[in-house]
Design an enzyme around this catalytic site. Structure first.
Site, PDB file in Angstrom:
ATOM      1  N   CYS A 245       0.832  -1.207   0.000  1.00  0.00           N
ATOM      2  CA  CYS A 245       0.000   0.000   0.000  1.00  0.00           C
ATOM      3  C   CYS A 245       0.875   1.269   0.000  1.00  0.00           C
ATOM      4  CB  CYS A 245      -0.901  -0.046   1.233  1.00  0.00           C
ATOM      5  SG  CYS A 245      -1.699   1.490   1.672  1.00  0.00           S
TER       6      CYS A 245
ATOM      7  N   CYS B  94       0.382   3.721   2.902  1.00  0.00           N
ATOM      8  CA  CYS B  94       0.865   3.114   4.150  1.00  0.00           C
ATOM      9  C   CYS B  94       2.372   3.314   4.291  1.00  0.00           C
ATOM     10  CB  CYS B  94       0.536   1.620   4.188  1.00  0.00           C
ATOM     11  SG  CYS B  94      -1.223   1.253   4.040  1.00  0.00           S
TER      12      CYS B  94
END
Length: 106
Positions: free
Chosen positions: A30, A33
Site C-alpha cells: 500500500c 501506508c
C-alpha cells in the site's frame, strides 16, 4: 520506542499494555501506508512511553482487520484503555494525528 508489528495472535495483549495505543492497519504493498510509517515512527519517538504504536498487516491478520471493519488502507485507530476511541481512514498530515493524541496522552 518504535512501531511494533502485531498480528491476530498478539493484537489484544499488545493493545492493552498501554493506556494509549495508535494502531495502523495497512499492507506492505500500500503506497499511502509506506508514506505513513515514517510519521508513525516520529510520533512513537516524540511520545515515548505515553504512546504505543502498532501496525497490523491486513493480509496477514484478516481476523483483526475484519473485527474493526477495515475496508480502506491505511486506517488508524486510537485505543484508550484498550477501547477504540478514534478512527481515521486514509493518509492524514502528522498534525491530525497529534491533535487526536493530545486528547489521550496528557
Amino acid at each position: 520506542m518504535s512501531v511494533l508489528a502485531v498480528n491476530d495472535i498478539n493484537f489484544n495483549s499488545e493493545v492493552n499494555k498501554n493506556a494509549t495505543t495508535l494502531v495502523e492497519f495497512g499492507a506492505v504493498w500500500c503506497p499511502p501506508c509506506k508514506v505513513l510509517l515514517p510519521i508513525l515512527d516520529e510520533l512513537s519517538d516524540e511520545y515515548g512511553e505515553r504512546l504505543a504504536v502498532l501496525k497490523v498487516d491486513c493480509e496477514e491478520s484478516p481476523v483483526t482487520a475484519g473485527g474493526f471493519g477495515i475496508l480502506s488502507m491505511p486506517t488508524v485507530i486510537v485505543f484508550h484503555n484498550g477501547e477504540p476511541v478514534e478512527k481515521l481512514v486514509g493518509l492524514r498530515p502528522k498534525n491530525v494525528y497529534e491533535n487526536i493524541l493530545a486528547k489521550y496522552t496528557t
